[in-house]
Design a protein around this motif. Structure first.
Motif, short mmCIF file in Angstrom:
data_model
loop_
_atom_site.label_atom_id
_atom_site.label_comp_id
_atom_site.label_asym_id
_atom_site.label_seq_id
_atom_site.Cartn_x
_atom_site.Cartn_y
_atom_site.Cartn_z
N ASN A 16 15.65 56.44 44.43
CA ASN A 16 17.06 56.09 44.26
C ASN A 16 17.24 55.05 43.16
OD1 ASN A 16 18.08 57.77 46.24
ND2 ASN A 16 18.51 56.16 47.72
N ALA A 17 16.33 54.08 43.11
CA ALA A 17 16.45 53.02 42.11
C ALA A 17 16.37 53.58 40.70
CB ALA A 17 15.36 51.97 42.32
N GLY A 18 15.52 54.60 40.48
CA GLY A 18 15.46 55.23 39.18
C GLY A 18 16.77 55.87 38.79
N LEU A 19 17.39 56.57 39.73
CA LEU A 19 18.71 57.18 39.48
C LEU A 19 19.75 56.12 39.14
CD1 LEU A 19 19.14 59.92 42.24
CD2 LEU A 19 19.39 60.25 39.79
N ILE A 20 19.76 55.06 39.92
CA ILE A 20 20.75 53.99 39.71
C ILE A 20 20.56 53.38 38.32
CG2 ILE A 20 21.44 51.68 40.47
CD1 ILE A 20 20.70 52.65 43.36
N GLN A 21 19.31 53.11 37.94
CA GLN A 21 19.06 52.51 36.63
C GLN A 21 19.50 53.45 35.51
OE1 GLN A 21 17.97 49.40 36.13
NE2 GLN A 21 18.19 49.64 33.93
N GLY A 22 19.20 54.74 35.65
CA GLY A 22 19.62 55.70 34.64
C GLY A 22 21.13 55.72 34.46
N ALA A 23 21.87 55.70 35.56
CA ALA A 23 23.33 55.70 35.49
C ALA A 23 23.85 54.44 34.81
CB ALA A 23 23.92 55.82 36.90
N GLN A 24 23.25 53.30 35.15
CA GLN A 24 23.70 52.04 34.55
C GLN A 24 23.45 52.03 33.05
OE1 GLN A 24 21.44 49.39 37.06
NE2 GLN A 24 23.19 48.95 38.37
N MET A 25 22.32 52.53 32.62
CA MET A 25 22.01 52.54 31.19
C MET A 25 22.93 53.49 30.42
SD MET A 25 19.66 50.28 30.64
CE MET A 25 18.46 50.59 29.34
N LEU A 26 23.30 54.59 31.03
CA LEU A 26 24.27 55.48 30.40
C LEU A 26 25.62 54.80 30.26
CD1 LEU A 26 23.31 58.79 32.21
CD2 LEU A 26 23.36 58.51 29.72
N LEU A 49 26.17 51.69 30.01
CA LEU A 49 26.05 50.61 29.02
C LEU A 49 25.87 51.15 27.60
CD1 LEU A 49 23.73 48.14 30.97
CD2 LEU A 49 26.14 47.77 30.37
N ASP A 50 25.83 52.48 27.45
CA ASP A 50 25.63 53.13 26.16
C ASP A 50 24.27 52.81 25.55
OD1 ASP A 50 26.51 54.90 24.17
OD2 ASP A 50 27.16 53.26 22.87
N GLU A 51 23.29 52.55 26.41
CA GLU A 51 21.92 52.34 25.94
C GLU A 51 21.21 53.66 25.67
OE1 GLU A 51 20.37 49.49 25.25
OE2 GLU A 51 22.09 48.25 25.78
N CYS A 52 21.76 54.75 26.20
CA CYS A 52 21.19 56.07 25.97
C CYS A 52 22.29 57.11 26.17
CB CYS A 52 20.01 56.34 26.90
SG CYS A 52 20.40 56.26 28.65
N ASP A 53 22.04 58.32 25.72
CA ASP A 53 22.98 59.43 25.92
C ASP A 53 22.49 60.41 26.97
OD1 ASP A 53 24.72 58.46 23.95
OD2 ASP A 53 23.58 59.48 22.37
N VAL A 54 21.19 60.42 27.21
CA VAL A 54 20.57 61.24 28.25
C VAL A 54 19.59 60.34 28.99
CG1 VAL A 54 19.06 63.22 28.75
CG2 VAL A 54 20.75 63.38 26.90
N ALA A 55 19.62 60.41 30.31
CA ALA A 55 18.66 59.65 31.12
C ALA A 55 17.83 60.62 31.95
CB ALA A 55 19.37 58.66 32.03
N ILE A 56 16.50 60.46 31.88
CA ILE A 56 15.58 61.18 32.76
C ILE A 56 15.19 60.19 33.84
CG2 ILE A 56 13.37 62.35 32.93
CD1 ILE A 56 13.69 63.10 29.96
N ALA A 57 15.63 60.44 35.07
CA ALA A 57 15.56 59.40 36.09
C ALA A 57 15.21 59.97 37.45
CB ALA A 57 16.91 58.68 36.17
N GLY A 58 14.47 59.19 38.23
CA GLY A 58 14.09 59.60 39.57
C GLY A 58 12.84 58.86 40.00
N GLY A 59 11.89 59.58 40.62
CA GLY A 59 10.69 58.91 41.10
C GLY A 59 9.48 59.82 41.10
N THR A 60 8.28 59.20 41.13
CA THR A 60 7.03 59.94 41.14
C THR A 60 6.02 59.22 42.03
OG1 THR A 60 5.32 60.94 39.75
CG2 THR A 60 6.12 58.80 39.10
N SER A 61 5.06 59.98 42.56
CA SER A 61 4.05 59.38 43.43
C SER A 61 2.72 60.11 43.31
CB SER A 61 4.51 59.43 44.90
OG SER A 61 3.46 59.04 45.76
N GLU A 62 1.64 59.33 43.25
CA GLU A 62 0.27 59.85 43.29
C GLU A 62 -0.47 59.26 44.48
OE1 GLU A 62 -1.65 58.48 39.69
OE2 GLU A 62 -1.57 56.39 40.30
#
Length: 419
Positions: A176-186, A188-201
């Motif tokens: 969820n935090a990855g999604l939230i950060q991606g939305a915030q950066m969009l 703020l106009d820091e990016c036009d496309v955000a690849i956001a989410g989570g991963t685990s090994e």
């Protein structure tokens, strides 16, 4: 007609939408096959053995690692990186973006993780043991493999992305935090496309199994597919899983301009902290996080159609979350509540993003996948609207609320609306 959220009052360039989903889970390697597994009640948990700890159970992914990487890339990188690379490429492909002509300096990568570096350190200590712990045998790949930004950085290298990239350490709230950060950066106009989410090994470190086992929090069952059983009175712990789910996020204005298929809109989110215990959750703080997300979305609790729970299969964790949900949704007769870990186990940093993906198809098919493996519901987990063992068709799905909570009291909630 969908009831309006506060996000619908914003200009289109401030509204954030999902246009692509890429994932690998223990029971599916794309959004469609994963959803089918959930509706069919198909578990992805299987027997697993790892050095030192021995035989156990895990959610193991089986995706094509060579689809987007060479064998050399895989040897040089990490399992978390491979999972992220697969999910990121699939998310972009699913979005329909003209990737060759996208300005890569305007793409951001925001990947949530529970932890990173444990797998590589354990592996290398095991290897140098055979050389009498001579550190001259230590891999020169250790540092780039174990730096905290590694999974996002591997994605950037693979896809030629030159915009901002970083990982977000948020325990099991990280997807969820990855999604939230991606939305915030969009926004703020820091990016036009955000690849956001989570991963685990996580399944590749023996330490996580040993630690949960020492807490009496590691699930066991003669039938691996029934080991992960949130809400059941006989649940006995967590099934550790690997996996990843990344989303392509864009501004609604950009998605409309290129005629993209829109999967959903991020209409509300919140994060807060219990500040009460290392491990034990605080239901009061969890309820506060849910209510804050609802307030920011401008929605009442009874406007949420599906609540995707975090419940991991531990006795205290499930009961505490259900107490929090009862305080918020106890009188919501039309709200359905489900759980995805019962199918795949706990994918740690990827859990939130994978569990959300499992529910997003409900906007179209109006079917709520169940929590499986509930033979006898724990009275402490009894909630109105729980969907158990069999899918339910509902009249509408306009809003989905996704819970993800983690150790050291970190809580995250996102709300996705139908567009």
């Amino acid at each position: 007609m969908i009831a309006p959220s506060r996000a619908s009052e914003l200009p289109d360039h401030q509204r954030i939408v999902i246009t692509g989903i890429g994932l690998t889970a223990p029971n599916g390697n794309d959004w469609q096959s994963y959803r089918s597994a959930l509706l069919e009640g198909r578990s992805g948990v299987s027997p697993y053995e790892i050095r030192y700890f021995g035989k156990t159970l895990a959610g193991i992914c089986d995706f094509d690692t060579l689809r987007y990487q060479s064998k050399k890339d895989i040897r040089r990188g990490t399992r978390a990186g491979s999972v992220g690379i697969y999910a990121a490429n699939e998310a972009v492909k699913h979005s329909g973006l003209d990737w060759e002509n996208v300005d890569k300096s305007r793409v951001g990568i925001y990947v949530g993780v529970t932890e990173h570096g444990n797998v590589e350190t354990e592996n290398e200590i095991f290897l140098i043991k055979g050389f009498d712990y001579d550190t001259n045998c230590w891999s020169h790949h250790h540092n780039p493999r174990t730096v905290a930004n590694n999974p996002a950085g591997e994605i950037a290298l693979n896809m030629g992305i030159t915009g901002p990239h970083y990982t977000i350490g948020a325990a099991c709230a990280a997807g969820n935090a990855g999604l939230i950060q991606g939305a915030q950066m969009l926004r703020l106009d820091e990016c036009d496309v955000a690849i956001a989410g989570g991963t685990s090994e996580s399944i590749h470190t023996f330490g996580i199994f040993a630690s949960f086992n020492s807490q009496n929090a590691l699930a066991t069952n003669e039938d691996p597919t029934k080991a992960s059983r949130p809400f059941d009175v006989n649940r006995n712990g967590i099934v550790v899983a690997e996996g990843g789910c990344l989303y392509t996020l864009e501004r609604l204005s950009d998605a409309k301009a290129r005629g993209a298929d829109i999967i959903g809109e991020l209409v509300g989110y919140a994060m807060n902290t219990d500040a009460t215990d290392f491990v034990l959750p605080n239901p009061e703080r969890q309820a506060e996080c849910v209510n804050l997300a609802l307030k920011r979305a401008g929605l009442a609790a009874d406007q949420i159609d599906i609540v995707s729970t975090h419940a991991t299969g531990t006795s205290s964790g499930d009961s505490q979350e259900c107490l929090a949900l009862r305080n918020v949704f106890g009188n919501c007769t039309n709200t359905r509540i489900n759980n995805t870990k019962s199918y795949i186990g706990h994918a740690m940093g990827a859990a939130g993003s994978l569990e959300l993906a499992g529910n997003l198809s409900s906007f179209q098919d109006r079917v709520v996948h169940p929590t499986i493996n509930v033979d006898e519901l724990d009275p402490n987990c009894a909630l109105p609207g729980l969907v158990l063992n069999e899918s339910q068709e509902v009249a509408k799905v306009d809003y989905i609320l996704n819970n993800s909570f983690g150790m050291l009291g970190i809580n995250s909630v996102v709300i996705i609306g139908r567009v």
